[in-house]
Structures are given as C-alpha cells and as structure tokens.
Write an enzyme that holds these catalytic residues in place. Structure first.
Site, PDB file in Angstrom:
ATOM      1  N   GLY A 270      38.258  46.337  42.972  1.00 23.73           N
ATOM      2  CA  GLY A 270      37.584  47.509  43.547  1.00 23.73           C
ATOM      3  C   GLY A 270      38.350  48.008  44.757  1.00 23.73           C
ATOM      4  O   GLY A 270      38.764  47.211  45.598  1.00 23.73           O
TER       5      GLY A 270
ATOM      6  N   THR B 261      38.143  44.117  50.069  1.00 29.52           N
ATOM      7  CA  THR B 261      36.950  44.316  49.232  1.00 29.52           C
ATOM      8  C   THR B 261      35.797  44.695  50.139  1.00 29.52           C
ATOM      9  O   THR B 261      35.680  44.158  51.238  1.00 29.52           O
ATOM     10  CB  THR B 261      36.596  43.049  48.419  1.00 29.52           C
ATOM     11  OG1 THR B 261      35.273  43.226  47.851  1.00 29.52           O
ATOM     12  CG2 THR B 261      36.577  41.778  49.249  1.00 29.52           C
TER      13      THR B 261
ATOM     14  N   ASP C 280      38.333  38.510  45.424  1.00 27.25           N
ATOM     15  CA  ASP C 280      38.409  37.149  44.869  1.00 27.25           C
ATOM     16  C   ASP C 280      39.103  37.106  43.505  1.00 27.25           C
ATOM     17  O   ASP C 280      39.936  36.231  43.246  1.00 27.25           O
ATOM     18  CB  ASP C 280      37.007  36.534  44.800  1.00 27.25           C
ATOM     19  CG  ASP C 280      36.037  37.367  43.981  1.00 27.25           C
ATOM     20  OD1 ASP C 280      36.213  38.596  43.907  1.00 27.25           O
ATOM     21  OD2 ASP C 280      35.106  36.787  43.413  1.00 27.25           O
TER      22      ASP C 280
ATOM     23  N   ARG D 259       9.561  55.761  45.983  1.00 29.47           N
ATOM     24  CA  ARG D 259      10.721  56.360  45.327  1.00 29.47           C
ATOM     25  C   ARG D 259      11.858  55.328  45.334  1.00 29.47           C
ATOM     26  O   ARG D 259      11.855  54.416  46.162  1.00 29.47           O
ATOM     27  CB  ARG D 259      11.216  57.614  46.066  1.00 29.47           C
ATOM     28  CG  ARG D 259      10.243  58.782  46.043  1.00 29.47           C
ATOM     29  CD  ARG D 259      10.150  59.423  44.658  1.00 29.47           C
ATOM     30  NE  ARG D 259       9.332  60.632  44.666  1.00 29.47           N
ATOM     31  CZ  ARG D 259       8.022  60.652  44.481  1.00 29.47           C
ATOM     32  NH1 ARG D 259       7.351  59.524  44.300  1.00 29.47           N
ATOM     33  NH2 ARG D 259       7.367  61.797  44.477  1.00 29.47           N
TER      34      ARG D 259
ATOM     35  N   ARG E  86      41.308  47.070  36.934  1.00 33.47           N
ATOM     36  CA  ARG E  86      40.890  45.730  36.519  1.00 33.47           C
ATOM     37  C   ARG E  86      41.617  45.511  35.192  1.00 33.47           C
ATOM     38  O   ARG E  86      41.386  46.244  34.235  1.00 33.47           O
ATOM     39  CB  ARG E  86      39.376  45.656  36.374  1.00 33.47           C
ATOM     40  CG  ARG E  86      38.628  46.050  37.671  1.00 33.47           C
ATOM     41  CD  ARG E  86      37.180  45.632  37.632  1.00 33.47           C
ATOM     42  NE  ARG E  86      36.355  46.369  38.573  1.00 33.47           N
ATOM     43  CZ  ARG E  86      36.103  45.972  39.834  1.00 33.47           C
ATOM     44  NH1 ARG E  86      36.612  44.858  40.289  1.00 33.47           N
ATOM     45  NH2 ARG E  86      35.321  46.698  40.619  1.00 33.47           N
TER      46      ARG E  86
ATOM     47  N   ARG F  94      27.429  42.898  43.508  1.00 34.16           N
ATOM     48  CA  ARG F  94      26.993  42.270  42.251  1.00 34.16           C
ATOM     49  C   ARG F  94      26.751  40.788  42.463  1.00 34.16           C
ATOM     50  O   ARG F  94      25.838  40.208  41.902  1.00 34.16           O
ATOM     51  CB  ARG F  94      28.070  42.492  41.187  1.00 34.16           C
ATOM     52  CG  ARG F  94      27.555  42.503  39.784  1.00 34.16           C
ATOM     53  CD  ARG F  94      28.631  42.943  38.812  1.00 34.16           C
ATOM     54  NE  ARG F  94      28.839  44.386  38.790  1.00 34.16           N
ATOM     55  CZ  ARG F  94      29.996  44.957  38.477  1.00 34.16           C
ATOM     56  NH1 ARG F  94      31.061  44.227  38.201  1.00 34.16           N
ATOM     57  NH2 ARG F  94      30.098  46.260  38.459  1.00 34.16           N
TER      58      ARG F  94
ATOM     59  N   ARG G  11      15.387  57.569  55.513  1.00 33.90           N
ATOM     60  CA  ARG G  11      14.305  57.247  56.446  1.00 33.90           C
ATOM     61  C   ARG G  11      13.589  58.516  56.912  1.00 33.90           C
ATOM     62  O   ARG G  11      12.361  58.554  57.028  1.00 33.90           O
ATOM     63  CB  ARG G  11      14.824  56.481  57.659  1.00 33.90           C
ATOM     64  CG  ARG G  11      13.663  55.942  58.494  1.00 33.90           C
ATOM     65  CD  ARG G  11      14.037  55.383  59.850  1.00 33.90           C
ATOM     66  NE  ARG G  11      15.020  54.332  59.762  1.00 33.90           N
ATOM     67  CZ  ARG G  11      16.327  54.487  59.959  1.00 33.90           C
ATOM     68  NH1 ARG G  11      16.807  55.681  60.278  1.00 33.90           N
ATOM     69  NH2 ARG G  11      17.151  53.483  59.862  1.00 33.90           N
TER      70      ARG G  11
ATOM     71  N   ASP H 126      32.910  43.849  49.635  1.00 35.78           N
ATOM     72  CA  ASP H 126      31.847  42.847  49.471  1.00 35.78           C
ATOM     73  C   ASP H 126      31.783  41.785  50.574  1.00 35.78           C
ATOM     74  O   ASP H 126      30.786  41.070  50.692  1.00 35.78           O
ATOM     75  CB  ASP H 126      32.005  42.140  48.121  1.00 35.78           C
ATOM     76  CG  ASP H 126      31.551  43.005  46.961  1.00 35.78           C
ATOM     77  OD1 ASP H 126      30.968  44.071  47.217  1.00 35.78           O
ATOM     78  OD2 ASP H 126      31.773  42.610  45.804  1.00 35.78           O
TER      79      ASP H 126
ATOM     80  N   ASP I  61      33.131  38.900  50.704  1.00 39.61           N
ATOM     81  CA  ASP I  61      32.760  37.622  50.081  1.00 39.61           C
ATOM     82  C   ASP I  61      33.929  36.642  49.983  1.00 39.61           C
ATOM     83  O   ASP I  61      34.042  35.900  49.017  1.00 39.61           O
ATOM     84  CB  ASP I  61      32.149  37.873  48.690  1.00 39.61           C
ATOM     85  CG  ASP I  61      33.101  38.632  47.766  1.00 39.61           C
ATOM     86  OD1 ASP I  61      34.151  39.117  48.234  1.00 39.61           O
ATOM     87  OD2 ASP I  61      32.797  38.736  46.573  1.00 39.61           O
TER      88      ASP I  61
HETATM   89  N1  LIG Z   1      40.722  34.079  36.770  1.00 43.53           N
HETATM   90  C1  LIG Z   1      41.635  35.051  36.727  1.00 43.53           C
HETATM   91  N2  LIG Z   1      42.877  34.811  36.222  1.00 43.53           N
HETATM   92  C2  LIG Z   1      43.811  35.784  36.182  1.00 43.53           C
HETATM   93  N3  LIG Z   1      43.595  37.034  36.635  1.00 43.53           N
HETATM   94  C3  LIG Z   1      42.398  37.329  37.135  1.00 43.53           C
HETATM   95  C4  LIG Z   1      41.348  36.362  37.217  1.00 43.53           C
HETATM   96  N4  LIG Z   1      40.267  36.954  37.780  1.00 43.53           N
HETATM   97  C5  LIG Z   1      40.622  38.232  38.020  1.00 43.53           C
HETATM   98  N5  LIG Z   1      41.894  38.467  37.639  1.00 43.53           N
HETATM   99  C6  LIG Z   1      42.634  39.731  37.723  1.00 43.53           C
HETATM  100  O1  LIG Z   1      42.319  40.395  38.943  1.00 43.53           O
HETATM  101  C7  LIG Z   1      41.786  41.697  38.665  1.00 43.53           C
HETATM  102  C8  LIG Z   1      40.829  42.087  39.754  1.00 43.53           C
HETATM  103  O2  LIG Z   1      39.738  41.202  39.798  1.00 43.53           O
HETATM  104  P1  LIG Z   1      38.246  41.730  40.066  1.00 43.53           P
HETATM  105  O3  LIG Z   1      37.359  40.550  40.069  1.00 43.53           O
HETATM  106  O4  LIG Z   1      37.956  42.831  39.125  1.00 43.53           O
HETATM  107  O5  LIG Z   1      38.336  42.432  41.500  1.00 43.53           O
HETATM  108  P2  LIG Z   1      38.438  41.851  42.983  1.00 43.53           P
HETATM  109  O6  LIG Z   1      39.806  41.336  43.194  1.00 43.53           O
HETATM  110  O7  LIG Z   1      38.181  43.052  43.822  1.00 43.53           O
HETATM  111  O8  LIG Z   1      37.387  40.780  43.124  1.00 43.53           O
HETATM  112  C9  LIG Z   1      41.177  41.536  37.287  1.00 43.53           C
HETATM  113  O9  LIG Z   1      41.051  42.763  36.621  1.00 43.53           O
HETATM  114  C10 LIG Z   1      42.205  40.653  36.585  1.00 43.53           C
HETATM  115  O10 LIG Z   1      43.339  41.401  36.169  1.00 43.53           O
HETATM  116  O1  LIG Z   2      33.545  49.993  40.408  1.00 38.75           O
HETATM  117  P1  LIG Z   2      32.939  49.011  39.460  1.00 38.75           P
HETATM  118  O2  LIG Z   2      33.935  48.498  38.499  1.00 38.75           O
HETATM  119  O3  LIG Z   2      31.699  49.566  38.855  1.00 38.75           O
HETATM  120  O4  LIG Z   2      32.504  47.730  40.296  1.00 38.75           O
HETATM  121  C1  LIG Z   2      31.408  47.660  41.132  1.00 38.75           C
HETATM  122  C2  LIG Z   2      31.559  46.427  41.965  1.00 38.75           C
HETATM  123  O5  LIG Z   2      32.702  46.566  42.790  1.00 38.75           O
HETATM  124  C3  LIG Z   2      32.357  46.359  44.154  1.00 38.75           C
HETATM  125  O6  LIG Z   2      32.134  47.632  44.732  1.00 38.75           O
HETATM  126  C4  LIG Z   2      33.494  45.694  44.880  1.00 38.75           C
HETATM  127  O7  LIG Z   2      33.821  44.479  44.272  1.00 38.75           O
HETATM  128  P2  LIG Z   2      35.299  43.915  44.234  1.00 38.75           P
HETATM  129  O8  LIG Z   2      35.928  44.268  45.543  1.00 38.75           O
HETATM  130  O9  LIG Z   2      35.151  42.432  44.048  1.00 38.75           O
HETATM  131  O10 LIG Z   2      36.015  44.566  43.106  1.00 38.75           O
HETATM  132  C5  LIG Z   2      31.061  45.561  44.090  1.00 38.75           C
HETATM  133  O11 LIG Z   2      30.267  45.689  45.257  1.00 38.75           O
HETATM  134  C6  LIG Z   2      30.411  46.176  42.895  1.00 38.75           C
HETATM  135  O12 LIG Z   2      29.494  45.280  42.323  1.00 38.75           O
HETATM  136 MG   LIG Z   3      35.375  40.542  43.888  1.00 39.12          MG
END
Ligand SMILES: Nc1ncnc2c1ncn2[C@@H]1O[C@H](COP(=O)(O)OP(=O)(O)O)[C@@H](O)[C@H]1O
Ligand SMILES: O=P(O)(O)OC[C@H]1O[C@](O)(COP(=O)(O)O)[C@@H](O)[C@@H]1O
Ligand SMILES: [Mg+2]
Length: 323
Positions: free
Chosen positions: A11, A126, A103, A247, A72, A172, A155, A128, A130
C-alpha cells in the site's frame, strides 16, 4: 558499493516520496549510482529498472502516493519470480536494494536476499504503523490527520442531528489508525482487530452516553475489526438501542492519499538517508527506523514478528475520557 536500487511496495503511504528522494540524493552524495524500480516487486520481476538522478526527484517531497508506483505482486511470492527479480538486479549491476514498504514487502525482501547475492534494507512505509523497530511508520501521521479532518466534519453533522455515527477507518490487521482517530477525534468507543469485539458493551456505552445527555456519539471501527467493519457492527449495535438515530460512514482510501505532514516528510528523509548508510556499512536484511528520537536498525524478520501490541494505557485512556 557502486549501484543501489530503490522501490516502493504494498500500500502506498504519504512520505514514500520523501524517502525515495532521500535515497537517491544520499547515494549521489556518496558517489553511488541509483536505479529506480517501477511498480514495486512487479517491476523488478519484469525488469522495469532504470537509472535515476537527483534532478529527477525534484518537486516530489510534498506529494502523496509514490512517484515510483507500487503493486502487490503474486509472482514475487514464488521462488521463480524472485529468481527473475535477481536476474534483473544482476543485469543492472545492483548490489544493494532499498525496499520502502510494509510487513509483506519486508517478507519478500528477506526471501530475495536469502536466495541470492543482493543485500536489502527496508524503510517502514505503511499507514498501518504495524512494524517493530520504529515508533512510527511513514504515512501513519498523515493518514490519521486526514481521517481526523473527516471525523471532525462528521462530528458537526452528528451533533446537529443528535446522531450516533459509526466511522470505519483503515486497518485490516492493525488498530493503530482506529485508536489514534478515536483518541484525537473524541470517540465514545474504538474497535480494533487486535481485541475481541463486545457488541453488548458498545451498545451499553452508547446508550449510557445518550442517557447522560450526550448530544452525539462517534464509534470508530477498524475495517478488520472482529465484527466485520462498521456496517455490520452498526446493524448489531443499534438492534436494542432506544431512540437513537444512526448513520455509517466508511472513510476508505481517502485516508491513504494527500500531501504528507511535516512529520512524514522529515521521517522519510531521515530513513531514506539511513537506508543508504546501512547499505554502505555492509548491512543486509535490516530495517531502518526511529525509536525515541534515535535512528536504529532492526533485523527485517523482527520487524513483522515482534510488532508491538496496541498500548493498553491508551486503550484505558479512551475509556476514561469517553463519557
Ligand atoms: N511471504 C512473502 N514472500 C514473498 N513475497 C511476499 C510475501 N509477502 C508479501 N510479499 C510481497 O510483497 C508485496 C507487498 O506486500 P503487502 O502485504 O501487500 O503490502 P505491505 O508491504 O504494505 O504490507 C506482495 O504483493 C508480495 O509481492
Ligand atoms: O488498497 P488495498 O489493496 O485495498 O488495501 C487496503 C489495505 O492497505 C492499507 O491501507 C495499508 O496496508 P499495507 O501498508 O500493509 O499495504 C491497510 O490499512 C488496508 O487494509
Ligand atoms: Mg502490511
């Protein structure tokens, strides 16, 4: 170290551009060439790797999103996809890769470096918040401030009509955005993916608040909350509420866009520069972060395994102040 590459993955988050700029310019200052990879790991697998200069990262510091594009990529999850990625890094004679992402991106970067000669350094990007090894991830501050702008508007109308609002924010798997929006936005209740959802308790809190004369109520819900988000939570909470008009609003992707705050611009600049330093020091599979005002390096694999619990003192602060 003669050539490094930089990519953004997962993201997008405000502040990624500040980090890209810092990587390119810090490398330049050390006489190192930088290659830019378009669209995250997808671009690496496809060989979309080109040189980038300090001039080309002018005028991006204040922009949201990521100037390099992100994706992704399912192919990168496979060893075959990562072999392709390593092949393109070899062709461009890249010896160090900076991955700006969350992550998932770090899991991918870790796997890439374990399977081939490339060294990788992560920059936590990110919304998030996290990841372990940094107090704040790039984009969290901006995302919360953006969500708060909307919450403040909600508000106004909630107070005018005496209504209960359920507001869904992103996260998420992570409740940081929800908790900070709830605290800073004056919510009666926040719901997080990390804690069980007690629908009856939300209902009782809301009923008590209105019975005590509160003019409106805001409940902030993370999209990954156990109840399944704000709409399904609202259906369950209002069943049994007396005389309360409600709402539901889901803020969605507006939270992820927009110009980064000062904090995210400075953090991106610091961490992009620190990533280049880490590569120059010969580090591999580390994430650079800032904790208590100091730059730190954390093994990549710890960044997703050791990530901190949502601080209990902040949750109990919410409880004390929401009355
Ligand atoms: N366990 C994994 N092994 C290899 N590549 C991964 C793994 N997890 C994620 N990736 C790669 O990193 C990309 C980004 O991960 P994603 O979880 O979508 O976003 P973020 O890095 O923001 O958490 C994924 O689309 C994939 O290509
Ligand atoms: O843009 P997408 O693919 O709908 O993903 C939404 C998710 O990405 C985020 O905005 C950011 O998450 P990551 O940085 O781990 O990709 C989350 O808060 C949300 O759940
Ligand atoms: Mg993430």
């Amino acid at each position: 170290m003669r050539t490094i590459a930089v990519l953004t993955s997962g993201g997008d988050s405000p502040g990624m551009n500040a980090a890209i700029r810092a990587v390119v310019r810090a490398a330049d200052a050390h006489g190192i060439r930088t290659m830019r990879v378009a669209s995250g790991f997808a671009g690496l697998v496809d060989g979309d790797v080109e040189p980038i200069t300090s001039r080309e990262v002018s005028g991006i510091l204040h922009l949201g999103g990521t100037f390099l594009g992100t994706a992704r990529s399912s192919r990168f999850r496979t060893t075959e996809g990562r072999r392709e990625a390593q092949k393109h890094l070899d062709l461009a004679e890249v010896d160090g890769l900076v991955v700006i992402g969350g992550d998932g991106s770090f899991r991918g970067a870790d796997a890439l470096s374990r399977e081939g000669p490339i060294r990788v350094v992560g920059v936590p990007g990110t919304i998030d918040n996290d990841l372990a090894g940094t107090d704040w991830t790039l984009g969290f501050d901006t995302a919360v401030n953006t969500a708060l702008e909307s919450i403040d508007r909600i508000r106004d109308t909630a107070a005018s009509h005496g209504r209960l609002f359920f507001i869904e924010v992103m996260g998420r798997h992570s409740g940081w955005i929800s908790l900070y929006c709830g605290l800073a936005g004056g919510a009666t209740h926040v719901l997080l993916p990390e804690t069980p959802t007690d629908v009856r308790r939300v209902r009782e809190d809301v009923q008590r608040a209105f019975d005590l004369g509160k003019q409106f109520c805001l409940v902030v819900v993370a999209e990954g909350d156990q109840a399944g988000g704000a709409f399904s939570l609202a259906d369950r909470v209002v069943e049994g509420l007396r005389d309360v008009d409600h709402r539901v609003t889901a803020l969605g992707h507006i939270q992820r866009g927009g110009s980064p705050t000062m904090r995210d611009r400075v953090l991106g600049s610091l961490l992009g520069d620190a990533a280049v330093e880490a590569l120059l020091d010969g580090d591999d599979r580390v994430m650079v972060g800032e904790r208590k005002g100091r730059l730190e390096r954390t093994p990549l694999s710890r960044s997703w395994t050791d990530h901190e619990e949502i601080p209990e003192p902040l949750i109990s602060l919410m409880d004390r102040l929401a009355r």
